[in-house]
Design an enzyme around this catalytic site. Structure first.
Site, PDB file in Angstrom:
ATOM      1  N   GLU A 248      46.024  46.204 -20.950  1.00 44.01           N
ATOM      2  CA  GLU A 248      45.950  45.696 -19.574  1.00 44.01           C
ATOM      3  C   GLU A 248      46.412  46.741 -18.550  1.00 44.01           C
ATOM      4  O   GLU A 248      47.218  46.474 -17.666  1.00 44.01           O
ATOM      5  CB  GLU A 248      46.747  44.398 -19.446  1.00 44.01           C
ATOM      6  CG  GLU A 248      46.215  43.287 -20.345  1.00 44.01           C
ATOM      7  CD  GLU A 248      46.854  41.928 -20.096  1.00 44.01           C
ATOM      8  OE1 GLU A 248      47.905  41.871 -19.425  1.00 44.01           O
ATOM      9  OE2 GLU A 248      46.292  40.914 -20.570  1.00 44.01           O
TER      10      GLU A 248
ATOM     11  N   GLU B  64      42.697  38.758 -27.112  1.00 43.76           N
ATOM     12  CA  GLU B  64      43.754  37.749 -26.999  1.00 43.76           C
ATOM     13  C   GLU B  64      43.186  36.490 -26.364  1.00 43.76           C
ATOM     14  O   GLU B  64      42.463  36.567 -25.370  1.00 43.76           O
ATOM     15  CB  GLU B  64      44.910  38.213 -26.098  1.00 43.76           C
ATOM     16  CG  GLU B  64      45.838  39.253 -26.643  1.00 43.76           C
ATOM     17  CD  GLU B  64      46.972  39.540 -25.652  1.00 43.76           C
ATOM     18  OE1 GLU B  64      47.264  38.678 -24.789  1.00 43.76           O
ATOM     19  OE2 GLU B  64      47.561  40.625 -25.736  1.00 43.76           O
TER      20      GLU B  64
END
EC number: 3.2.1.39
Length: 392
Positions: free
Chosen positions: A122, A267
Site C-alpha cells: 500500500e 487481502e
C-alpha cells in the site's frame, strides 16, 4: 473386540478426513499469516494447522526464516513480503536487492515453495512521494536479482495496493485511477505486463459499509441474496461489492492501455469486533462474509467482467493479532484465536498441536503424519468393508 475398536477408530478418522476435505478446499484460496502479536503459536505448529485445513497458499508480510524453515517440504506456496523500509535503498542500489535475496530467499528456495515477492505494501496510501518514486525501481532491482539467480521464472515480482488508488469505482466500468498517481502507475503497469506478473489489491467492502451503512446494503457486501446493481454502461449485474471493486480496478487498468494484467486479491476479510463507531464489525457478519467468500472461491467464480478468470483471493487473516495498532477491528480480523480455536464458524475445523516442534526432520514428519493416518484410515475402511461383504 480389539479389531472392532480399531475399525471404529479408523472410521472416525476417515469421517474427519472427509468432513474437513468437504468443508474447505485449498485450491483457489490463500491466507494472510500476519505476526504482529506476542501470543501466536510457533510456525511449526501453524504448519500442522494449515495442513489440516488443506490450505496450500500463504502470504507473509516479511521473509521470516523461522516460518520458511518450518514449512520445508510442506507443498505450501508462499508469497513473501519485502517491507516498505527497504524500497528506497534498493531503488538506488540494485546490490541491496541481491543481498536481500541471498540472505532471505536463497537459503529456503530449494526446500520451501516461494512463488512470489510482494515488494512494498500500500505504497500509494502513504503519500510519501520518495517512497512512491522508489517502488518501480525497487521492483526492477528485485527482478534483476532474481534473473541473476536464475529464478525469474519461478518467483514473480509484484506489489500490493489499497483501493485508495482509485478515484472512481462506481459504476465498475468507469473505474479510474487518481490523476496524481497515473505518472507512477503507467510505467508500473507496463512493467507488470513485461514480466507477466499479477496486480495485487487489498479490497475491504467492510470499509465502504462502515462509512455509509445507510447507503450500502449489508446483504450486498456480505454476498447474501440482494437486488444488487446493474452497470449502466455494460448491463452487467453485480450482486456483491467485492466483485464490483475488482472490475473497477480492471477498468482503471484498461484506461492505461492494458488488458493483459490479472488482478488478484491479496487481502480481504471482515473483523469480528470493532470500536463503537465501526458499524458492522461482529462475529456474525465476519462469518457470513468469509463463509460466503469461501464458497465463491470453491465454485471458481469469476467477476461479471472476467467470468472466465476465477477470483484469486488471500483471506485476511489467519490469526487475531493483539499488537496491531489502530482501531479495535485491526486486532480482530483473524479466522482463529492463537490457541487454534475458530473465532466463528465458517466450516473450518483445523488441528493445532500442543507440542512445539523445533527440528526440521520432526516438522516434516508431523506434516506428513496427517496424510499417512488418513491413508491408513481409508485402507482400513476398505478392508473392513471387504470382510463384511465376504461374510454376507
Amino acid at each position: 473386540m480389539a479389531t472392532h475398536s480399531l475399525s471404529f477408530f479408523f472410521r472416525v478418522l476417515l469421517l474427519l478426513f472427509l468432513t474437513l476435505s468437504e468443508r474447505i478446499k485449498g485450491q483457489g484460496v490463500g491466507i494472510n499469516y500476519g505476526q504482529i502479536a506476542n501470543n501466536l503459536p510457533s510456525p511449526a505448529r501453524v504448519a500442522v494447522l494449515l495442513r489440516s485445513l488443506n490450505i496450500t497458499r500463504v502470504k507473509l508480510y516479511d521473509a521470516d526464516p523461522n516460518v520458511l524453515f518450518s514449512f520445508s517440504n510442506s507443498q505450501v506456496d508462499f508469497m513473501i513480503g519485502l517491507g516498505n523500509e527497504y524500497l528506497q535503498n534498493m531503488s538506488t542500489d540494485p546490490t541491496k536487492a541481491q543481498d536481500w535475496l541471498q540472505q532471505r530467499l536463497e537459503p529456503h528456495i530449494s526446500k520451501t515453495r516461494i512463488t512470489s515477492i510482494v515488494v512494498g505494501n500500500e505504497i500509494f496510501k502513504t503519500n510519501d512521494h520518495v517512497l512512491i518514486q522508489s517502488l518501480l525501481p525497487a521492483m526492477k532491482s528485485v527482478y534483476a536479482a532474481l534473473t541473476n539467480l536464475g529464478l525469474e521464472k519461478q518467483v514473480t515480482v509484484t506489489s500490493a495496493h489499497s483501493l485508495d488508488i482509485l478515484s472512481t469505482s462506481y459504476p465498475p466500468s468507469s473505474g479510474s485511477f487518481k490523476e496524481e498517481f497515473i505518472q507512477y502507475l503507467q510505467p508500473l503497469l507496463d512493467f507488470h505486463s513485461q514480466i507477466e506478473s499479477p496486480f495485487l489489491i487489498n479490497a475491504y467492502p467492510f470499509f465502504a459499509y462502515k462509512d455509509s451503512p445507510k447507503e450500502v446494503p449489508l446483504e450486498y457486501v456480505l454476498f447474501q441474496p440482494n437486488q444488487g446493481m446493474v452497470d449502466p454502461n455494460t448491463n452487467l449485474h453485480y450482486d456483491n461489492m467485492l466483485f464490483a471493486q475488482v472490475d473497477a480496478l480492471y477498468s482503471a487498468i484498461k484506461t492505461l492501455g492494458h488488458t493483459d494484467i490479472e488482478v488478484r486479491i491479496s487481502e480481504t476479510g471482515w473483523p469480528s469486533k470493532g470500536d463503537e463507531n465501526e458499524i458492522g464489525a461482529s462475529p456474525e457478519n465476519a462469518a457470513l462474509y468469509n463463509g460466503n467468500l469461501l464458497k465463491l472461491i470453491q465454485q471458481r467464480k469469476g467477476t461479471p467482467a472476467k467470468q472466465s478468470v476465477p477470483i484469486d483471493v488471500y483471506v485476511f487473516a489467519l490469526f487475531n493479532e493483539n499488537l496491531k495498532p489502530g482501531p479495535v477491528s485491526e486486532r480482530n480480523y483473524g479466522l482463529f484465536y492463537p490457541d487454534g480455536k475458530p473465532v466463528y464458524n465458517v466450516g473450518m475445523q483445523g488441528y493445532l498441536p500442543d507440542i512445539i516442534y523445533t527440528s526440521r526432520a520432526t516438522t516434516i514428519k508431523i506434516l506428513n503424519l496427517w496424510r499417512v493416518v488418513m491413508g491408513l484410515a481409508v485402507a482400513w475402511f476398505i478392508l473392513d468393508m471387504g470382510d463384511k461383504m465376504r461374510m454376507r
